[in-house]
Every structure is written in structure tokens, then in C-alpha cells.
Design an enzyme around this catalytic site. Structure first.
Site, short mmCIF file in Angstrom:
data_model
loop_
_atom_site.label_atom_id
_atom_site.label_comp_id
_atom_site.label_asym_id
_atom_site.label_seq_id
_atom_site.Cartn_x
_atom_site.Cartn_y
_atom_site.Cartn_z
N PRO A 1 -13.28 34.71 -31.28
CA PRO A 1 -12.08 33.88 -31.06
C PRO A 1 -12.45 32.40 -30.99
N GLY A 2 -11.69 31.56 -31.71
CA GLY A 2 -11.93 30.11 -31.66
C GLY A 2 -13.24 29.69 -32.31
N THR B 1 -22.76 27.80 -13.14
CA THR B 1 -24.13 27.38 -13.44
C THR B 1 -24.16 26.02 -14.11
N ASP C 1 -36.54 28.55 -12.05
CA ASP C 1 -35.70 29.41 -12.89
C ASP C 1 -35.21 30.60 -12.05
N TYR D 1 -19.77 37.74 -38.16
CA TYR D 1 -18.41 37.38 -37.72
C TYR D 1 -17.66 36.75 -38.89
N SER E 1 -25.92 30.12 -21.72
CA SER E 1 -25.96 29.46 -23.03
C SER E 1 -25.31 30.22 -24.19
N TYR F 1 -18.13 27.91 -23.05
CA TYR F 1 -19.50 27.39 -22.98
C TYR F 1 -19.52 25.89 -23.28
N THR G 1 -25.77 20.09 -25.96
CA THR G 1 -25.53 20.74 -27.25
C THR G 1 -24.56 19.94 -28.12
N ASP G 2 -24.66 20.15 -29.42
CA ASP G 2 -23.69 19.53 -30.35
C ASP G 2 -22.31 20.18 -30.24
N GLU G 3 -22.23 21.34 -29.56
CA GLU G 3 -20.94 22.05 -29.50
C GLU G 3 -19.90 21.29 -28.69
N LYS H 1 -28.71 36.03 -29.83
CA LYS H 1 -28.31 34.93 -30.71
C LYS H 1 -28.58 35.34 -32.16
N SER I 1 -18.00 23.78 -20.59
CA SER I 1 -18.84 23.64 -19.39
C SER I 1 -19.99 22.66 -19.65
N LYS I 2 -20.54 22.67 -20.86
CA LYS I 2 -21.61 21.71 -21.18
C LYS I 2 -21.04 20.29 -21.26
P1 NAD Z 1 -31.43 30.42 -22.39
O1 NAD Z 1 -30.15 31.13 -22.10
O2 NAD Z 1 -32.43 31.06 -23.28
O3 NAD Z 1 -32.19 30.09 -21.02
C1 NAD Z 1 -31.52 29.61 -19.88
C2 NAD Z 1 -32.49 29.70 -18.71
O4 NAD Z 1 -31.81 29.18 -17.54
C3 NAD Z 1 -32.91 31.13 -18.36
O5 NAD Z 1 -34.29 31.19 -18.13
C4 NAD Z 1 -32.14 31.44 -17.08
O6 NAD Z 1 -32.81 32.36 -16.22
C5 NAD Z 1 -32.04 30.05 -16.45
N1 NAD Z 1 -30.91 29.94 -15.52
C6 NAD Z 1 -29.64 30.30 -15.72
N2 NAD Z 1 -28.91 30.05 -14.62
C7 NAD Z 1 -29.75 29.50 -13.70
C8 NAD Z 1 -29.60 29.01 -12.38
N3 NAD Z 1 -28.40 29.04 -11.77
N4 NAD Z 1 -30.67 28.49 -11.75
C9 NAD Z 1 -31.89 28.45 -12.36
N5 NAD Z 1 -32.10 28.92 -13.61
C10 NAD Z 1 -31.04 29.43 -14.27
O7 NAD Z 1 -30.99 28.99 -22.93
P2 NAD Z 1 -31.70 28.09 -24.05
O8 NAD Z 1 -31.28 28.52 -25.38
O9 NAD Z 1 -33.15 27.97 -23.73
O10 NAD Z 1 -30.99 26.69 -23.76
C11 NAD Z 1 -31.56 25.72 -22.90
C12 NAD Z 1 -30.64 24.53 -22.82
O11 NAD Z 1 -30.42 24.00 -24.13
C13 NAD Z 1 -29.24 24.89 -22.27
O12 NAD Z 1 -28.82 23.85 -21.44
C14 NAD Z 1 -28.37 24.97 -23.52
O13 NAD Z 1 -27.04 24.65 -23.23
C15 NAD Z 1 -29.03 23.93 -24.41
N6 NAD Z 1 -28.88 24.16 -25.85
C16 NAD Z 1 -29.31 25.31 -26.46
C17 NAD Z 1 -29.18 25.47 -27.84
C18 NAD Z 1 -29.72 26.69 -28.56
O14 NAD Z 1 -29.62 26.74 -29.79
N7 NAD Z 1 -30.31 27.66 -27.89
C19 NAD Z 1 -28.58 24.49 -28.60
C20 NAD Z 1 -28.12 23.35 -27.97
C21 NAD Z 1 -28.29 23.18 -26.60
P1 TYD Z 2 -25.10 31.90 -32.05
O1 TYD Z 2 -26.54 32.21 -32.31
O2 TYD Z 2 -24.38 32.70 -31.01
O3 TYD Z 2 -25.03 30.34 -31.73
P2 TYD Z 2 -23.72 29.37 -31.57
O4 TYD Z 2 -22.51 30.20 -31.42
O5 TYD Z 2 -24.07 28.63 -30.33
O6 TYD Z 2 -23.69 28.52 -32.80
O7 TYD Z 2 -24.30 32.04 -33.40
C1 TYD Z 2 -24.67 31.31 -34.57
C2 TYD Z 2 -23.66 31.63 -35.65
O8 TYD Z 2 -23.79 33.02 -35.99
C3 TYD Z 2 -22.21 31.45 -35.20
O9 TYD Z 2 -21.45 30.96 -36.30
C4 TYD Z 2 -21.77 32.86 -34.85
C5 TYD Z 2 -22.56 33.73 -35.82
N1 TYD Z 2 -22.88 35.10 -35.33
C6 TYD Z 2 -22.54 36.21 -36.09
O10 TYD Z 2 -21.97 36.10 -37.19
N2 TYD Z 2 -22.86 37.46 -35.60
C7 TYD Z 2 -23.47 37.63 -34.39
O11 TYD Z 2 -23.71 38.80 -33.98
C8 TYD Z 2 -23.83 36.47 -33.63
C9 TYD Z 2 -24.53 36.61 -32.31
C10 TYD Z 2 -23.53 35.22 -34.15
#
Ligand code: NAD
Ligand code: TYD
Length: 367
Positions: free
Chosen positions: A302-303, A98, A33, A213, A83, A156, A130-132, A195, A159-160
Site C-alpha cells: 500500500p502506498g 523507536t 543496541d 510487489y 527500518s 516508516y 533515508t531518502d524516503e 529486505k 517517523s524518520k
Molecule cells: P536494521 O533494521 O538492520 O538495524 C537496526 C538496529 O537498531 C538493530 O540492530 C536493532 O536491534 C537496533 N534497534 C532498534 N530499536 C532499538 C532501540 N530502541 N534501542 C537500541 N537499538 C535499537 O537497520 P539498518 O538497515 O542497519 O538501518 C540503519 C539506519 O539507516 C536506520 O536509521 C535506517 O532508517 C537508515 N537507513 C537504512 C537504509 C537501508 O537501505 N537499510 C536506507 C536509508 C537509511
Molecule cells: P525494501 O528492501 O523493503 O526497501 P524500501 O522499501 O525501503 O525501498 O524494498 C525495495 C523494493 O523492493 C521496494 O520497491 C519494494 C520491493 N519489494 C518487493 O517487490 N518484494 C519484496 O518482498 C520486498 C521485501 C520488497
């Protein structure tokens, strides 16, 4: 078995480490990491015979190759990413570096490892996505399936999507044994407070505005992070190389309903634990008021995708995956975790976090 876990200091990666150590205590885990703003060493266990932390970048192909060989890795579980959608709108380039170049370097290191004959029989590259990548749904549209065409809308998600395509191509072209999971919105312990759910919790406790939002009716399918970890485990152990599995929580809810539930849970916790009013005197619940009054509608993202929903039937059928946590039980656990782990979230809300909040929401909205 020896696993290399990229991004293991992030939200889902750290939960995966805790989960795997509990269910497979004899396995050896190596976390790689870069410790960006989102990575926290304190989310992980201390080093021991079965756990090693390496501070480094997934784009460093030589380092990845060395780790694969030195630790005789059987599974490379790839979580590392940028992320956060809002940050990708402000600074897209880091996301491409990344998420795309980083994944490419890992794939190349893994390809070389397998081609050299050093990789153990049954080696697996598992990519967490991700589902996105599937885009946005209308209210009546069926949930995303593994065959839904890709239509990413944010930098985002784009890129995924690109990284998913690379993983697929490395299987198709080079025969690399890969699996991919595309999951919905995770929540639970160690979630960085940028988040939705942890941001709202921290703001509720400090009596700060809750920035919603748009109309707050965007829908996400909420997945408790440990359920996601079980889904990934299923894909690694029972998934077919080259296949994609959608992992969801069966919990589609509009954002405002999530915030409503968090406020109710906080009020209940304050009523049951009088010390909370002393610890968080600025929280409306400290003097019996409903924190939902803190909701502030702010300019929409946006979007902004309107709705995500996952059809996890394939994972159920082929991996035996079933989410165990209901939204009510998962949110209750999450609220309790944040109340009991103030030291963790206070520590991660450092200078760079404050700068992000001020630049994104403005000083009045959430600082
Ligand atoms: P996060 O942002 O909490 O953690 C990302 C981690 O990656 C961090 O520890 C960061 O230091 C590390 N990192 C970033 N760039 C790096 C690099 N160049 N080299 C090494 N380490 C690096 O993310 P998360 O929420 O734990 O998500 C993990 C994975 O799951 C991601 O691939 C994300 O796209 C995917 N995902 C997350 C969600 C969600 O709800 N959080 C949903 C769907 C998919
Ligand atoms: P988020 O946790 O950023 O996840 P994702 O955009 O990957 O779904 O956001 C979840 C939902 O919450 C999304 O519809 C955006 C909304 N949101 C707000 O309304 N206010 C906020 O400050 C944030 C961070 C998210």
C-alpha cells in the site's frame, strides 16, 4: 577518538563498525543496541580493548548519558531504528516509539552532556536517515537534493522525517553540533533477509517463490553499504555542523532488473562451484535452470513509492564523497558473501522471522 554507535548490531551499523575498525584501528567503539529481531550480536566483532557491546535501549536516557560520560564520547553515530517499510505498515506504533522518541532521548542526553562541559571539543551527533523522507519521484523528475521538501509516504518514512526535524531543531535551538545524512537503499553483507536483495537471494537458493510487489518496475538507487559508511565518515570528519548531506550510489534500477541480475549471478556461481548444487539442491541453478522462473507477482505494498533517486553532488563537493562500487561489482560481492556465510543468515531466520514471512506473504508465497 571514542565513538558511541547506536544500532550497531543492525545491517548498516555493523558494517560501519567493521569499516571504522579497519580505517581507524586506534579508535574505541561502544555499540548500544537493543538486539531487536533485526540486531545480531554475531554481526559484530568480539569485545577487545577498542570494542565494547552494550545491550540496551536508546530510549533509556540515563543509560545513554552514562555511556557518553563514562567513555568520554566524541562522536555519537545514530543508526538505531525500526527500518522496514512493510513492518511499519503492519505495526506503525513501534516505529514512532523507536525512531522519534528514541532519537529525542538521544538528543536530550547529548545536549546535557555538552552543556555539562564533559563533552570533548568538537563533539558530534551524527544522524543516519533515508531518502524516503522526500517522498516518491516520477520517471522524469530530478533526483532528491538536500533542499527537496519533505513528503514522507509510509509510517516508516514519516517517523524518520520526524526524527530528522528533531535533530535539525536541536541544532537550531540548542546549538547541538549535528550532521544528518540521507541515503538511498543500501545492500551488502549482514543484510537481514526481509529486505529485497537478501530475501530474493535466500529464496532463490531454496527454490522458493520470489515475491515481486506490483509490476516490479519501482526504482531504487542501490548503494553498496561500505560506500555509505565512507559517506558517513566524511560527514562526521568534514561535515559542517547543522548541515545535511545526501549519499547515493548512482545506481537507479527497477526491482525486476535487480532480481534478474541476482539470478544470473547465482547461475554463474553454481557453474563455477559444483559443491553449491550439493549445498542448495532445491535451487533451480542446481540442475541448470534459471531461477528467474520463480518470480511471482504479489499484491502491491500500500502506498508503494514509485521511484527514489539521490543527487549526491553536495557530498561530493564538500566531503569528497564518491561511491566506489559499481552495481555489478557490489552485487557480485554480496552474492559471494551470502554463499560463504550461510551460518549467519540461517541463524537470523529464527521463529520470529518465520512468523513475519508467514503473516506478510502467506504460507504459499515465500515460506
Ligand atoms: P536494521 O533494521 O538492520 O538495524 C537496526 C538496529 O537498531 C538493530 O540492530 C536493532 O536491534 C537496533 N534497534 C532498534 N530499536 C532499538 C532501540 N530502541 N534501542 C537500541 N537499538 C535499537 O537497520 P539498518 O538497515 O542497519 O538501518 C540503519 C539506519 O539507516 C536506520 O536509521 C535506517 O532508517 C537508515 N537507513 C537504512 C537504509 C537501508 O537501505 N537499510 C536506507 C536509508 C537509511
Ligand atoms: P525494501 O528492501 O523493503 O526497501 P524500501 O522499501 O525501503 O525501498 O524494498 C525495495 C523494493 O523492493 C521496494 O520497491 C519494494 C520491493 N519489494 C518487493 O517487490 N518484494 C519484496 O518482498 C520486498 C521485501 C520488497
Amino acid at each position: 577518538m571514542n565513538l558511541l554507535i547506536t544500532g550497531g548490531a543492525g545491517f548498516i551499523g555493523s558494517n560501519f563498525v567493521h569499516y571504522w575498525r579497519e580505517v581507524h584501528p586506534a579508535d574505541r567503539l561502544v555499540v548500544l543496541d537493543a538486539l531487536t529481531y533485526a540486531g545480531n550480536r554475531s554481526s559484530l566483532p568480539q569485545e577487545d580493548a577498542n570494542f565494547l557491546f552494550v545491550h540496551g535501549d536508546i530510549r533509556d536516557r540515563a543509560l545513554v548519558g552514562k555511556l557518553l560520560n563514562d567513555h568520554h564520547i566524541s562522536v555519537l553515530a545514530h543508526f538505531a531504528a525500526e527500518s522496514h517499510v512493510d513492518r511499519s505498515i503492519h505495526s506503525p506504533e513501534t516505529f514512532l516509539d523507536t525512531n522519534i522518541t528514541g532519537t529525542l532521548r538521544l538528543l536530550e542526553a547529548a545536549r546535557e552532556y555538552v552543556a555539562s562541559g564533559a563533552a570533548p571539543e568538537g563533539f558530534r551527533f551524527h544522524h543516519v536517515s533515508t531518502d524516503e523522507v522526500y517522498g516518491s519521484l516520477g520517471p522524469e523528475d530530478p533526483a532528491f537534493e538536500e533542499t527537496t521538501p519533505y513528503a514522507p509516504n509510509s509510517p516508516y518514512a514519516a517517523s524518520k522525517a520526524a526524527s530528522d526535524h528533531l535533530v535539525r531543531a536541536w541544532h537550531h535551538t540548542y546549538g547541538l553540533p549535528v550532521t544528518i545524512t540521507n541515503c538511498s537503499n543500501n545492500y551488502g553483507p549482514y543484510h537481514f533477509p526481509e529486505k529485497l536483495i537478501p530475501l530474493m537471494l535466500v529464496n532463490i537458493l531454496h527454490g522458493r517463490p520470489l515475491p515481486v510487489y506490483g509490476d516490479g518496475m519501482n526504482v531504487r538507487d542501490w548503494l553498496y553499504v561500505t560506500d555509505h559508511c565512507r559517506g558517513i565518515e566524511g560527514a562526521i570528519r568534514h561535515g559542517t555542523p547543522g548541515e545535511v548531506y545526501n549519499i547515493g550510489g548512482n545506481n537507479e534500477r527497477p526491482n525486476k532488473e535487480i532480481i534478474r541480475t541476482l539470478c544470473t549471478l547465482i547461475v554463474e556461481e553454481f557453474a563455477a562451484h559444483p559443491d553449491l548444487a550439493r549445498r542448495f539442491p532445491a535451487c533451480p541453478a542446481a540442475d541448470g535452470r534459471d531461477p528467474f522462473g520463480l518470480v511471482t507477482h504479489v499484491t502491491d505494498r500500500p502506498g508503494h513509492d514509485r521511484r527514489y533517486a539521490i543527487n549526491a553532488e553536495k557530498a561530493r563537493r564538500e566531503l569528497g564523497y564518491e561511491p566506489k562500487e559499481s552495481l555489478a561489482s557490489g552485487l557480485k560481492k554480496t552474492v559471494r558473501w551470502y554463499l560463504e556465510n550461510e551460518t549467519w543468515w540461517k541463524a537470523v531466520m529464527d521463529g520470529s522471522y518465520q512468523n513475519w514471512i508467514a503473516s506478510h506473504y502467506g504460507d504459499g508465497a515465500a515460506s
